[in-house]
Design an enzyme around this catalytic site. Structure first.
Site, PDB file in Angstrom:
ATOM      1  CE1 TYR A  80      -6.335  -0.931   5.533  1.00 12.40           C
ATOM      2  CE2 TYR A  80      -4.544  -2.482   5.244  1.00 12.40           C
ATOM      3  CZ  TYR A  80      -5.015  -1.273   5.690  1.00 12.40           C
ATOM      4  OH  TYR A  80      -4.134  -0.404   6.293  1.00 12.40           O
TER       5      TYR A  80
ATOM      6  CG  ASP B  95      -7.334   2.966   1.090  1.00 12.61           C
ATOM      7  OD1 ASP B  95      -7.212   2.738   2.304  1.00 12.61           O
ATOM      8  OD2 ASP B  95      -6.387   2.910   0.281  1.00 12.61           O
TER       9      ASP B  95
ATOM     10  NE  ARG C 269      -2.678   5.477  12.556  1.00 13.27           N
ATOM     11  CZ  ARG C 269      -2.984   5.025  11.347  1.00 13.27           C
ATOM     12  NH1 ARG C 269      -2.221   5.289  10.321  1.00 13.27           N
ATOM     13  NH2 ARG C 269      -4.062   4.294  11.160  1.00 13.27           N
TER      14      ARG C 269
ATOM     15  CD  GLU D 138      -4.924   4.929  14.955  1.00 13.73           C
ATOM     16  OE1 GLU D 138      -4.896   6.137  14.634  1.00 13.73           O
ATOM     17  OE2 GLU D 138      -4.941   4.018  14.124  1.00 13.73           O
TER      18      GLU D 138
ATOM     19  NE  ARG E 250       5.928   8.957  -4.266  1.00 16.06           N
ATOM     20  CZ  ARG E 250       5.264   9.392  -3.211  1.00 16.06           C
ATOM     21  NH1 ARG E 250       5.879  10.030  -2.245  1.00 16.06           N
ATOM     22  NH2 ARG E 250       3.962   9.206  -3.155  1.00 16.06           N
TER      23      ARG E 250
ATOM     24  NE  ARG F  79      -3.063   0.196   3.247  1.00 15.69           N
ATOM     25  CZ  ARG F  79      -4.258   0.718   3.020  1.00 15.69           C
ATOM     26  NH1 ARG F  79      -5.105   0.081   2.251  1.00 15.69           N
ATOM     27  NH2 ARG F  79      -4.622   1.859   3.559  1.00 15.69           N
TER      28      ARG F  79
ATOM     29  NE  ARG G 104      -4.466  -6.002  15.471  1.00 19.19           N
ATOM     30  CZ  ARG G 104      -4.009  -6.418  16.637  1.00 19.19           C
ATOM     31  NH1 ARG G 104      -4.379  -7.611  17.116  1.00 19.19           N
ATOM     32  NH2 ARG G 104      -3.210  -5.660  17.357  1.00 19.19           N
TER      33      ARG G 104
END
Ligand code: UDP
Length: 373
Positions: free
Chosen positions: A352, A354, A278, A304, A174, A170, A247
């Site tokens: 999963y 988005d 996070r 979180e 770069r 995901r 989860r």
């Protein structure tokens, strides 16, 4: 009698309901929570739109989906660029030249590629079979150890060698100086919050909140010709083939009497020891300003914590490993036999997804039902 009963007022349900109503169908939307918008729900605290069920940054390459959502909200120019904090060392995400420079002191893309190639070779990976091998072959062992291993273990409660590699794919890698987390043509946060956006989708549609479909299934089934069910597929069948694993996430949200806590919307804690995965500082999704453009004196942060889902918790992430994927297919077989029910969304399809993919999937089903062209 309604044409459609939509179970769940999240993005999938709201898109479906909108299109059905726009086509003259009678629609009732119900949700067991006392608010609409599912997990994209935002609540205004201290002038800040707080993402109550975790950070949602809309991003897509799909022009049709972008044109669709922008009918319901104007989006700001937020670009996700989380920072990783590994024991006090800060790194740029996603993995890019800034990350490689900080990790190894390299200056050119070739130098970074050479290090990754050498580390991949040393680990003896030719064809990655799991998340660990996939991660090492993409970014090398050092980045895997510092930025992926601990975070992923906390996030999924499983070691990286027991997780499917698609999860890490995901994230972009770069060899340019580019901290944009997503490879997406279109990105932003709806001005005024996600709740307002979903409210606009549901405008004029009957919505009942705080009601549980599964508790009164027979009664609800009797009031509509078709059901669009966006809850968990295993719960629909009363877990009769066993429970799928999810989860769950818990949030510890605080208002702090300071204007700037961490200087960024998202900071990932990538070591294994820090208990949270996070910290989100919500005001930075909107550049620290309220809708009138005023600077906000306080800030709201959410730590979180990821945990294994158990009955009574909110399911967030499907665990798409081999075992669960197999069980899902068995449930899917049962679902296909429920001809009056459409199963959709992250929980209904155990996927999963988005946000953009959820919308695309809802629109696709609308097309099949003759509700959208
Ligand atoms: N990931 C990681 N370190 C990070 C961020 C992400 O190892 O700092 C891995 C982790 O396995 C995570 C996956 O990348 O589950 C996908 O991350 P993404 O940000 O897409 O997850 P989401 O925002 O959906 O929770």
């Amino acid at each position: 009698m309604y044409d459609y009963l939509v179970v769940g007022a999240g993005l999938y349900g709201a898109v479906f309901a909108h299109e059905a109503a726009a086509n003259g169908k009678s629609v009732l939307v119900i949700d067991k929570r006392n608010h609409i918008a599912g997990n994209v729900y935002t609540e205004k605290i201290q002038g800040i739109h707080v993402h109550k069920y975790g950070a949602h940054i809309f991003h897509t390459n799909d022009k049709e989906v972008w044109d669709y959502v922008t009918k319901f909200a104007t989006f700001n120019r937020f670009t996700n660029s989380p920072v990783a904090n590994y024991k006090g060392e800060l790194y740029s995400l996603p993995f890019n030249m800034y990350t490689f420079n900080k990790m190894w002191g390299v200056v050119t893309p070739q130098e970074a590629m050479d290090i990754i190639e050498a580390q991949k070779k040393e680990a003896g990976i030719t064809e990655p079979k799991n998340l660990e091998e996939q991660a090492i072959s993409l970014v090398g062992k050092d980045i895997y150890e510092k930025l992926i291993k601990g975070y992923t273990k906390k996030q999924w409660g499983r070691p990286c060698n027991q997780l499917p590699s698609f999860i890490i794919k995901r994230l972009p890698v770069r060899f340019t100086f580019d901290n944009n987390y997503f490879n997406a043509l279109f990105q932003g946060i709806p001005i005024g919050g996600y709740t307002k956006m979903v409210e606009n989708m549901l405008d004029g549609i009957e919505v009942r909140l705080g009601v549980d479909y599964l508790e009164n299934k027979e009664q609800y089934d009797s009031i509509a010709s078709k059901i669009v069910y966006t809850g968990a597929i295993d719960a629909y069948f009363d877990y009769k083939l066993g429970a799928l694993e999810y989860r769950s996430v818990k949030f510890d949200t605080e208002i702090l009497d300071m204007p700037n806590f961490q200087g960024n919307a998202a900071v990932n804690y990538t070591d294994e020891e820090t208990l949270w995965t996070r910290i989100i500082e919500h005001k930075w999704f909107e550049f620290g300003k309220d809708e009138q453009g005023n600077e906000l004196p306080k800030t709201v942060i959410s730590k979180e914590y990821s945990s294994e889902w158990k009955q009574g918790d909110e399911p967030y992430y499907p665990v798409n490993d081999e075992k669960n994927s197999k069980l899902y297919l068995e449930y899917k077989n049962l679902a296909d036999k429920e001809s009056h029910v459409l199963f959709g969304g992250r929980l209904g399809e155990y996927k999963y997804y988005d946000m953009d993919a959820v919308i695309a999937s809802a629109l696709k089903v609308c097309k099949t039902c003759g509700l959208y062209k």
